[in-house]
Enzyme design. Structure first.
Site: not given
Length: 312
Positions: A147, A242, A272
């Site tokens: 991320s 996502e 995610h």
């Protein structure tokens, strides 16, 4: 089609984040919840923890049994640049270290809004330089992150290249956040459940907290906006469900057109941060196995090239 385990995870996350979306908790409460959730994580067997101090920054080694001592993975955790810690990602980093068979250094870089850009990037560079000063060759270092940590790793590569510093052997981005403006409204609407989860975690405001007075289009804030030539081999993993998917695909296309060796692995229908749930979700274990295969292939190619150069 996603596994039944992932379906259960998705239902749980949707139910858990619904109240958060309605109550809009403050950042300290979100941080506390993330730390509390970390209490239920465990490092894999045969991976040993060792505290580290990187020029005053808290860090830790995760050392798999049998890992080669001269090779290392630098890990930058996710959390939108505002949450996350060594605790929240220890289990994931341990599983990744085991899959790659690499001694892995995880760092607790500074977070926004207390420490906006470029604090996290400075800490990532500090850790990389520290590894070099410890005697590791750049060609024996890889950088990975999930991320925001994945985006931070890609920003670090551009920073090192522009500073004419030696680049690591490769970099790995697990659902990397590479454009802090986030994708288009249409893409968000197409992924309603994923969007609700991201909104519940206030991700739409986190980019501005990290960027602060720096434009979100700055290439070291949103690495997809930068020039990508001259970077080492990249492995990028993303799910097509996502909200980050479209940006990641565009980034990989741009990197490939810039001459960067890019391996893009797209998973079907996953939320995610699915990598965090590797103990429960088979797709997460598959993804980590593929990361290990990628790192082994990079080392093998590096060794073959070294033999060719020696013969010449």
């Amino acid at each position: 089609m996603p596994s039944s385990q992932h379906l259960l995870l998705k239902q749980f996350l949707t139910a858990a984040t619904g109240p958060l979306a309605r109550s809009r908790p403050r950042l300290p409460a979100i941080r506390l919840a993330a730390e509390a959730a970390a209490l239920f994580q465990f490092v894999p067997w045969n991976v040993f923890l060792q505290d580290a101090d990187v020029e005053g920054m808290a860090a830790e080694w995760l050392r798999p049994v049998g890992a080669r001592p001269e090779r290392v993975l630098l890990y930058l955790h996710g959390g939108g640049y505002v949450i996350g810690s060594l605790n929240t990602h220890r289990a994931l980093v341990g599983a990744l270290a085991a899959s790659c068979q690499l001694n892995t250094l995880a760092i607790n870089y500074r977070k926004a809004p207390e420490y906006p850009f470029p604090a996290a990037l400075e800490d990532a560079r500090l850790a990389y330089d520290w590894l070099l000063n410890q005697g590791y060759e750049a060609s024996n270092i890889m950088v990975a992150g999930d991320s925001a940590g994945g985006g931070l790793g890609l920003a670090l590569l551009q920073h090192l290249r522009d500073a004419r510093q030696p680049l690591p052997a490769a970099a790995i981005g697990l659902s990397p956040w590479i454009d802090l403006a986030l994708p288009t409204t249409l893409r968000r609407q197409a992924c309603q459940e994923e969007t609700r989860m991201l909104e519940a975690l206030e991700m739409q405001t986190w980019g501005s907290l990290y960027a602060a007075d720096t434009p979100q289009t700055h290439p070291l804030v949103s690495p997809t906006k930068g020039k990508l030539h001259g970077l080492p081999p990249l492995l990028i993993q993303i799910s097509n469900a996502e909200v980050l998917h479209d940006d990641v695909v565009r980034f990989c296309r741009k990197a490939s057109l810039s001459g960067v060796p890019v391996t893009l692995q797209v998973f079907e229908g996953l939320v995610h941060w699915w990598h965090l749930f590797w103990r429960f979700v088979p797709e997460a274990r598959q993804a980590l196995q593929q990361v290990g295969e990628f790192t082994h292939s990079v080392w093998a190619e590096q060794q073959a090239q070294s033999q060719v150069n020696s013969a010449a």
